[in-house]
Design a protein around this motif. Sequence first.
Motif, PDB file in Angstrom:
ATOM      1  N   ILE A 287      12.612  34.170 -71.502  1.00 21.76           N
ATOM      2  CA  ILE A 287      13.383  34.235 -72.746  1.00 21.76           C
ATOM      3  C   ILE A 287      14.706  34.969 -72.500  1.00 21.76           C
ATOM      4  O   ILE A 287      15.771  34.534 -72.960  1.00 21.76           O
ATOM      5  N   GLU A 288      14.641  36.066 -71.770  1.00 24.75           N
ATOM      6  CA  GLU A 288      15.867  36.819 -71.466  1.00 24.75           C
ATOM      7  C   GLU A 288      16.825  36.002 -70.603  1.00 24.75           C
ATOM      8  O   GLU A 288      18.027  35.940 -70.883  1.00 24.75           O
ATOM      9  N   LEU A 289      16.310  35.366 -69.575  1.00 26.97           N
ATOM     10  CA  LEU A 289      17.170  34.588 -68.677  1.00 26.97           C
ATOM     11  C   LEU A 289      17.820  33.417 -69.409  1.00 26.97           C
ATOM     12  O   LEU A 289      19.028  33.165 -69.266  1.00 26.97           O
ATOM     13  N   PHE A 290      17.045  32.696 -70.205  1.00 27.60           N
ATOM     14  CA  PHE A 290      17.603  31.547 -70.927  1.00 27.60           C
ATOM     15  C   PHE A 290      18.595  31.988 -71.999  1.00 27.60           C
ATOM     16  O   PHE A 290      19.586  31.291 -72.261  1.00 27.60           O
ATOM     17  N   TYR A 291      18.345  33.136 -72.612  1.00 27.31           N
ATOM     18  CA  TYR A 291      19.303  33.661 -73.586  1.00 27.31           C
ATOM     19  C   TYR A 291      20.649  33.939 -72.903  1.00 27.31           C
ATOM     20  O   TYR A 291      21.710  33.586 -73.429  1.00 27.31           O
ATOM     21  N   LYS A 292      20.602  34.560 -71.750  1.00 28.09           N
ATOM     22  CA  LYS A 292      21.841  34.901 -71.040  1.00 28.09           C
ATOM     23  C   LYS A 292      22.576  33.642 -70.582  1.00 28.09           C
ATOM     24  O   LYS A 292      23.814  33.607 -70.576  1.00 28.09           O
ATOM     25  N   ILE A 293      21.840  32.623 -70.194  1.00 25.86           N
ATOM     26  CA  ILE A 293      22.479  31.364 -69.815  1.00 25.86           C
ATOM     27  C   ILE A 293      23.186  30.751 -71.023  1.00 25.86           C
ATOM     28  O   ILE A 293      24.309  30.246 -70.911  1.00 25.86           O
ATOM     29  N   HIS A 294      22.550  30.805 -72.186  1.00 24.52           N
ATOM     30  CA  HIS A 294      23.127  30.238 -73.410  1.00 24.52           C
ATOM     31  C   HIS A 294      24.322  31.037 -73.904  1.00 24.52           C
ATOM     32  O   HIS A 294      25.402  30.505 -74.137  1.00 24.52           O
ATOM     33  N   LYS A 295      24.092  32.344 -74.064  1.00 18.30           N
ATOM     34  CA  LYS A 295      25.056  33.177 -74.779  1.00 18.30           C
ATOM     35  C   LYS A 295      26.063  33.869 -73.861  1.00 18.30           C
ATOM     36  O   LYS A 295      27.089  34.367 -74.354  1.00 18.30           O
ATOM     37  N   ARG A 296      25.767  33.916 -72.565  1.00 19.00           N
ATOM     38  CA  ARG A 296      26.624  34.622 -71.606  1.00 19.00           C
ATOM     39  C   ARG A 296      26.903  36.040 -72.090  1.00 19.00           C
ATOM     40  O   ARG A 296      28.051  36.520 -72.105  1.00 19.00           O
ATOM     41  N   SER A 297      25.843  36.718 -72.470  1.00 19.34           N
ATOM     42  CA  SER A 297      25.949  38.103 -72.926  1.00 19.34           C
ATOM     43  C   SER A 297      24.607  38.791 -72.714  1.00 19.34           C
ATOM     44  O   SER A 297      23.602  38.147 -72.400  1.00 19.34           O
ATOM     45  N   GLU A 298      24.587  40.110 -72.898  1.00 21.12           N
ATOM     46  CA  GLU A 298      23.366  40.874 -72.705  1.00 21.12           C
ATOM     47  C   GLU A 298      22.315  40.517 -73.762  1.00 21.12           C
ATOM     48  O   GLU A 298      22.651  40.112 -74.884  1.00 21.12           O
ATOM     49  N   TYR A 299      21.067  40.691 -73.385  1.00 12.59           N
ATOM     50  CA  TYR A 299      19.939  40.347 -74.253  1.00 12.59           C
ATOM     51  C   TYR A 299      19.291  41.617 -74.781  1.00 12.59           C
ATOM     52  O   TYR A 299      18.991  42.542 -74.007  1.00 12.59           O
ATOM     53  N   ASN A 300      19.096  41.709 -76.069  1.00 16.87           N
ATOM     54  CA  ASN A 300      18.383  42.820 -76.693  1.00 16.87           C
ATOM     55  C   ASN A 300      17.025  42.329 -77.154  1.00 16.87           C
ATOM     56  O   ASN A 300      16.935  41.506 -78.073  1.00 16.87           O
ATOM     57  N   HIS A 301      15.991  42.813 -76.510  1.00 11.66           N
ATOM     58  CA  HIS A 301      14.642  42.320 -76.782  1.00 11.66           C
ATOM     59  C   HIS A 301      14.114  42.880 -78.103  1.00 11.66           C
ATOM     60  O   HIS A 301      14.101  44.088 -78.316  1.00 11.66           O
ATOM     61  N   SER A 302      13.670  41.994 -78.976  1.00  6.49           N
ATOM     62  CA  SER A 302      13.181  42.410 -80.283  1.00  6.49           C
ATOM     63  C   SER A 302      11.673  42.594 -80.319  1.00  6.49           C
ATOM     64  O   SER A 302      11.135  43.240 -81.211  1.00  6.49           O
ATOM     65  N   GLY A 303      10.972  42.018 -79.372  1.00  7.02           N
ATOM     66  CA  GLY A 303       9.508  42.094 -79.369  1.00  7.02           C
ATOM     67  C   GLY A 303       8.843  41.081 -80.270  1.00  7.02           C
ATOM     68  O   GLY A 303       7.619  41.111 -80.454  1.00  7.02           O
ATOM     69  N   ASP A 304       9.612  40.163 -80.856  1.00 11.92           N
ATOM     70  CA  ASP A 304       9.045  39.187 -81.788  1.00 11.92           C
ATOM     71  C   ASP A 304       8.023  38.274 -81.120  1.00 11.92           C
ATOM     72  O   ASP A 304       7.138  37.731 -81.788  1.00 11.92           O
ATOM     73  N   TYR A 305       8.183  38.066 -79.805  1.00  8.75           N
ATOM     74  CA  TYR A 305       7.324  37.098 -79.120  1.00  8.75           C
ATOM     75  C   TYR A 305       6.100  37.757 -78.468  1.00  8.75           C
ATOM     76  O   TYR A 305       5.269  37.075 -77.887  1.00  8.75           O
ATOM     77  N   GLU A 306       6.005  39.058 -78.546  1.00  6.38           N
ATOM     78  CA  GLU A 306       4.977  39.749 -77.784  1.00  6.38           C
ATOM     79  C   GLU A 306       3.593  39.584 -78.397  1.00  6.38           C
ATOM     80  O   GLU A 306       3.411  39.691 -79.601  1.00  6.38           O
ATOM     81  N   ARG A 307       2.626  39.326 -77.513  1.00  3.53           N
ATOM     82  CA  ARG A 307       1.230  39.268 -77.930  1.00  3.53           C
ATOM     83  C   ARG A 307       0.402  39.930 -76.838  1.00  3.53           C
ATOM     84  O   ARG A 307       0.417  39.486 -75.690  1.00  3.53           O
ATOM     85  N   LYS A 308      -0.303  40.992 -77.186  1.00  5.69           N
ATOM     86  CA  LYS A 308      -1.085  41.718 -76.192  1.00  5.69           C
ATOM     87  C   LYS A 308      -2.392  40.980 -75.932  1.00  5.69           C
ATOM     88  O   LYS A 308      -3.401  41.217 -76.589  1.00  5.69           O
ATOM     89  N   LEU A 309      -2.347  40.109 -74.945  1.00  6.27           N
ATOM     90  CA  LEU A 309      -3.522  39.282 -74.642  1.00  6.27           C
ATOM     91  C   LEU A 309      -4.144  39.631 -73.295  1.00  6.27           C
ATOM     92  O   LEU A 309      -5.011  38.918 -72.802  1.00  6.27           O
ATOM     93  N   GLY A 310      -3.679  40.741 -72.700  1.00  6.56           N
ATOM     94  CA  GLY A 310      -4.179  41.093 -71.374  1.00  6.56           C
ATOM     95  C   GLY A 310      -5.675  41.329 -71.321  1.00  6.56           C
ATOM     96  O   GLY A 310      -6.343  40.947 -70.365  1.00  6.56           O
ATOM     97  N   ALA A 311      -6.217  41.974 -72.364  1.00  7.95           N
ATOM     98  CA  ALA A 311      -7.647  42.282 -72.375  1.00  7.95           C
ATOM     99  C   ALA A 311      -8.456  41.259 -73.163  1.00  7.95           C
ATOM    100  O   ALA A 311      -9.680  41.371 -73.260  1.00  7.95           O
ATOM    101  N   ALA A 312      -7.770  40.276 -73.727  1.00  3.40           N
ATOM    102  CA  ALA A 312      -8.460  39.295 -74.583  1.00  3.40           C
ATOM    103  C   ALA A 312      -9.154  38.234 -73.748  1.00  3.40           C
ATOM    104  O   ALA A 312      -8.652  37.804 -72.720  1.00  3.40           O
ATOM    105  N   PHE A 313     -10.317  37.819 -74.209  1.00  4.22           N
ATOM    106  CA  PHE A 313     -11.032  36.703 -73.589  1.00  4.22           C
ATOM    107  C   PHE A 313     -11.251  35.645 -74.663  1.00  4.22           C
ATOM    108  O   PHE A 313     -12.358  35.454 -75.158  1.00  4.22           O
ATOM    109  N   PHE A 314     -10.130  35.006 -75.048  1.00  2.00           N
ATOM    110  CA  PHE A 314     -10.240  33.990 -76.086  1.00  2.00           C
ATOM    111  C   PHE A 314     -10.796  32.710 -75.500  1.00  2.00           C
ATOM    112  O   PHE A 314     -10.580  32.388 -74.333  1.00  2.00           O
TER     113      PHE A 314
END
Length: 450
Positions: A287-314
């Motif tokens: 997401i950060e890399l593609f944002y920079k390719i699009h916008k040609r500027s720094e990326y500020n991560h909002s955390g909107d996409y984060e999902r803590k699934l490391g311990a999940a066994f769905f």
Amino acid sequence: MFWGFSESLDLYEEYTKTNQDETSEMNILLFGSGDPRHIIHTLAKSYRHNTKINFYVVDGCIEITARYILLICLALESEDISLKAKTHLFMDIYGNSLLRPSSYNYLASKANFLIDVITDSDYLTEKAPVFDIEALKYRERDGLEETFKFWTPKEGHVFNIKGYWETRLRQMLGSRYDYREGAFDWDLQMRLKDREAKQICCQEYRHWRETGVAFVFPEYDQSMANKSFVAGLARQGKTYKHRGYVGDISVGPFCAFGLSTSDTKMTNSFHGINDFRATDVTERNLIELFYKIHKRSEYNHSGDYERKLGAAFFKIPPHLSEAGVNLVDLEKFDKPLISTPNIKIRFLSQEEILHIHENGKFANMFDMVFVGNHYFQFLRPQFIDVCREKCLLMFETQARSILKKEEVSEFLQKIRNFAKDNKLREVTKFNLNVYYSVVKYKYCKEDASE
């Protein structure tokens, strides 16, 4: 094959760490890198400088070159695709043996676009000027065209990757196949996690080893064969012969974007259980890399996409068969790629793998060279002739593999012997307790002449 075993790098930044002199143009050779991870990472940060960068890509399989072109096109797709959708689309095609129907539609549609790109020079200049295929032989361009045609959803273009994957797995494990979950856990816990790949979680690794599907989200279901994993295509009338799936089935596509991130909270773990999977870290980084390719500027991560699934066994439902999927009419993805004024990607002939140092064609040409671990065996002593003064050479090791420790050390020693024989200066400060995925050297003519 299909992905590298080292993290993506901004190669311009790597070069400037060892060379303080400013340069207006750089030539970088990617010698069997396996995928365009370094190009995408370098491209994302290219807005920070005015240096023109010419990438020269050489690989021994024309289907890998086709996939290379596809993935770069995806990274440079217009803003008609949302950032999250593009990221998941890339992850699907990059690392999953089975695709979502929407990803399959993109692959099939883009195949038609790419046929026009490689067969019509005017169309290439208009739509995808970042590419240069002039160095490819006509038979190699024909091979690209046939590969793109194979990706389209036509009768006779069969790619039973489920069967190919299971066959490869049975051949690899032999009598251990019935106890494969234990074998998978051993490879992850005793090999990969011990070699700086701690971000890979048990469930995602086990699922990938079993099915070839690496990047999974609860709301998605993969069902369509990922034809970009084909190799060894040969037309036979209206159908094709090929070698099935011959890529990696032991490490996975997690190393390039999924092991580390600038967002340190995503690498937190508790008693060895990660908060986030390598899948989630991959999503975050892309997401950060593609944002920079699009916008040609720094990326500020909002955390909107984060999902803590490391311990999940769905529960992951059984994958649908292709017969159970209704494909919509193919959407056209034929708009010009995002402009990259300072980046050019030139694809070299497969013949250059063994002959790149001959005839003086590339003599004293490259400022940086990256050598994939599978292609180190093709290096000749004269290979060093393609390097310019102060050239940075980066060799991918076999640290991120499930090979025995002795085999990993033996391969690293071969790299060090090659460097010593060619009087290369060590840039990597070696520590016996560290597993290096990439080791770096510098070529200085004054050392070579001694």
